[in-house]
Design a protein around this motif. Structure first.
Motif, PDB file in Angstrom:
ATOM      1  N   UNK A   1      -0.518  -7.610   6.887  1.00  0.00           N
ATOM      2  CA  UNK A   1      -1.716  -6.857   7.254  1.00  0.00           C
ATOM      3  C   UNK A   1      -3.003  -7.595   6.901  1.00  0.00           C
ATOM      4  N   UNK A   2      -2.931  -8.572   6.032  1.00  0.00           N
ATOM      5  CA  UNK A   2      -4.137  -9.328   5.652  1.00  0.00           C
ATOM      6  C   UNK A   2      -3.997 -10.822   5.925  1.00  0.00           C
ATOM      7  N   UNK A   3      -2.785 -11.274   6.274  1.00  0.00           N
ATOM      8  CA  UNK A   3      -2.539 -12.715   6.412  1.00  0.00           C
ATOM      9  C   UNK A   3      -3.476 -13.360   7.423  1.00  0.00           C
ATOM     10  N   UNK A   4      -3.679 -12.715   8.567  1.00  0.00           N
ATOM     11  CA  UNK A   4      -4.490 -13.333   9.620  1.00  0.00           C
ATOM     12  C   UNK A   4      -5.984 -13.107   9.410  1.00  0.00           C
ATOM     13  N   UNK A   5      -6.337 -12.526   8.272  1.00  0.00           N
ATOM     14  CA  UNK A   5      -7.741 -12.496   7.855  1.00  0.00           C
ATOM     15  C   UNK A   5      -8.072 -13.723   7.021  1.00  0.00           C
TER      16      UNK A   5
ATOM     17  N   UNK B   1       2.453   2.951   5.401  1.00  0.00           N
ATOM     18  CA  UNK B   1       1.877   4.015   4.569  1.00  0.00           C
ATOM     19  C   UNK B   1       1.036   3.481   3.413  1.00  0.00           C
ATOM     20  N   UNK B   2       1.595   2.567   2.620  1.00  0.00           N
ATOM     21  CA  UNK B   2       0.861   2.068   1.457  1.00  0.00           C
ATOM     22  C   UNK B   2      -0.351   1.232   1.872  1.00  0.00           C
ATOM     23  N   UNK B   3      -0.203   0.251   2.778  1.00  0.00           N
ATOM     24  CA  UNK B   3      -1.392  -0.526   3.187  1.00  0.00           C
ATOM     25  C   UNK B   3      -2.483   0.347   3.802  1.00  0.00           C
ATOM     26  N   UNK B   4      -2.093   1.324   4.656  1.00  0.00           N
ATOM     27  CA  UNK B   4      -3.090   2.178   5.301  1.00  0.00           C
ATOM     28  C   UNK B   4      -3.804   3.067   4.299  1.00  0.00           C
ATOM     29  N   UNK B   5      -3.058   3.619   3.328  1.00  0.00           N
ATOM     30  CA  UNK B   5      -3.670   4.469   2.319  1.00  0.00           C
ATOM     31  C   UNK B   5      -4.634   3.675   1.446  1.00  0.00           C
ATOM     32  N   UNK B   6      -4.255   2.467   1.080  1.00  0.00           N
ATOM     33  CA  UNK B   6      -5.144   1.629   0.271  1.00  0.00           C
ATOM     34  C   UNK B   6      -6.431   1.310   1.024  1.00  0.00           C
ATOM     35  N   UNK B   7      -6.290   0.992   2.304  1.00  0.00           N
ATOM     36  CA  UNK B   7      -7.465   0.678   3.109  1.00  0.00           C
ATOM     37  C   UNK B   7      -8.371   1.895   3.240  1.00  0.00           C
ATOM     38  N   UNK B   8      -7.757   3.066   3.428  1.00  0.00           N
ATOM     39  CA  UNK B   8      -8.524   4.313   3.541  1.00  0.00           C
ATOM     40  C   UNK B   8      -9.310   4.593   2.263  1.00  0.00           C
TER      41      UNK B   8
ATOM     42  N   UNK C   1       2.723   7.440  -6.420  1.00  0.00           N
ATOM     43  CA  UNK C   1       3.952   8.090  -5.971  1.00  0.00           C
ATOM     44  C   UNK C   1       4.673   7.248  -4.920  1.00  0.00           C
ATOM     45  N   UNK C   2       3.918   6.729  -3.953  1.00  0.00           N
ATOM     46  CA  UNK C   2       4.552   5.944  -2.893  1.00  0.00           C
ATOM     47  C   UNK C   2       5.126   4.631  -3.430  1.00  0.00           C
ATOM     48  N   UNK C   3       4.408   3.991  -4.347  1.00  0.00           N
ATOM     49  CA  UNK C   3       4.905   2.740  -4.936  1.00  0.00           C
ATOM     50  C   UNK C   3       6.164   2.993  -5.741  1.00  0.00           C
ATOM     51  N   UNK C   4       6.204   4.132  -6.456  1.00  0.00           N
ATOM     52  CA  UNK C   4       7.410   4.470  -7.225  1.00  0.00           C
ATOM     53  C   UNK C   4       8.609   4.634  -6.295  1.00  0.00           C
ATOM     54  N   UNK C   5       8.403   5.299  -5.163  1.00  0.00           N
ATOM     55  CA  UNK C   5       9.484   5.463  -4.193  1.00  0.00           C
ATOM     56  C   UNK C   5       9.867   4.123  -3.573  1.00  0.00           C
ATOM     57  N   UNK C   6       8.871   3.302  -3.283  1.00  0.00           N
ATOM     58  CA  UNK C   6       9.137   1.958  -2.759  1.00  0.00           C
ATOM     59  C   UNK C   6      10.010   1.170  -3.726  1.00  0.00           C
TER      60      UNK C   6
END
Length: 274
Positions: free
Chosen positions: A103-107, A204-211, A231-236
């Protein structure tokens, strides 16, 4: 500081990939160059000549004509000094998925500058159209649904029209950290769990962080403390632990980050998978 402990021996089927132009460095008639932080002897020079990102460790041993133990110690030194990386062998039955890094590589300017030249084996230089095309091809990688061979078949027109080497394409993604191989342990997850893991990692995680960053202008450290992110990272981590068949990272003591900042790649002659 670089550790004094050499990395472990690579497996016979693994592939050493140059991270620097070894051939140019070796052509300096024995002079110490910037590429080599040490003076290469005849043995390491002989091994390095056969490291092309296509040959496996076993094939490098055979091509060099040297004893296996000599080749292995040379490879360990080259990896230790950041001149070579070791990846799994790339076959048409292999499966790969995108990591959140995509999600950030091509930036990153260095990725945009290098990607086209690398994946085309030096046939083309980068321009915005080709970079977007290659980025789109990467976005279509989904090892849960197709093997590399099936990906090649589905995208054969674009790959052939633009001279993209599939081996280069996969290697670049692996070295840059936005592609990861799915092995038998990953596939041991149920289809539902595999889909959940992929969605958490890539959406989910990248989009939430960006938001959170956009709404609250928070730092990365503050974002990581958000309850929903936690919570999402724990599940990941729970799913990743299950796929690896080991204790959850949440239950293990934290260790130093195992990252490699020396992943900047030069162009090398790799064999393509047709």
């Amino acid at each position: 500081h670089r550790s004094r402990v050499l990395p472990p021996e690579p497996a016979p089927s693994e592939v050493p990939v140059p991270l620097a132009d070894l051939q140019a460095a070796l052509a300096d008639h024995g002079e110490l160059s910037a590429e080599f932080p040490f003076d290469p002897d005849l043995t390491i020079s002989r091994v390095a000549r056969h490291i092309d990102g296509a040959r496996s460790v076993d094939e490098v041993v055979m091509a060099s004509g040297l004893p296996q133990e000599h080749v292995l110690i040379c490879l360990r030194h080259l990896v230790h000094f950041g001149l070579v990386a070791v990846i799994d062998g790339i076959t048409l039955t292999s499966r790969y998925w995108l990591t959140p890094e995509f999600h950030v590589a091509f930036d990153r300017p260095e990725v945009v500058m290098e990607v086209v030249r690398y994946v085309t084996a030096g046939k083309h230089e980068g321009n915005s159209m080709l970079v977007q095309l290659v980025q789109g091809l990467y976005a279509g990688v989904d090892g849960w649904r197709q093997t590399l061979g099936e990906f090649q078949l589905a995208n054969s027109v674009e790959l052939q029209e633009h001279g993209i080497s599939l081996r280069h394409f996969i290697t670049f993604g692996l070295l840059r950290g936005f592609l990861e191989r799915i092995d038998s342990r990953n596939q041991a997850l149920s289809d539902k769990e595999a889909s959940e893991l992929e969605e958490l990692r890539s959406v989910l995680i990248p989009n939430k962080k960006q938001e959170l960053k956009q709404l609250g202008k928070l730092t990365s450290a503050e974002v990581n403390k958000d309850l929903e992110i936690v919570r999402m990272v724990a599940r990941l981590n729970e799913l990743k632990a299950k796929e690896k068949n080991r204790p959850s990272p949440n239950e293990m003591p934290m260790s130093g980050a195992e990252t490699d900042d020396d992943s900047s790649t030069a162009m090398h002659q790799l064999g393509s998978i047709d």
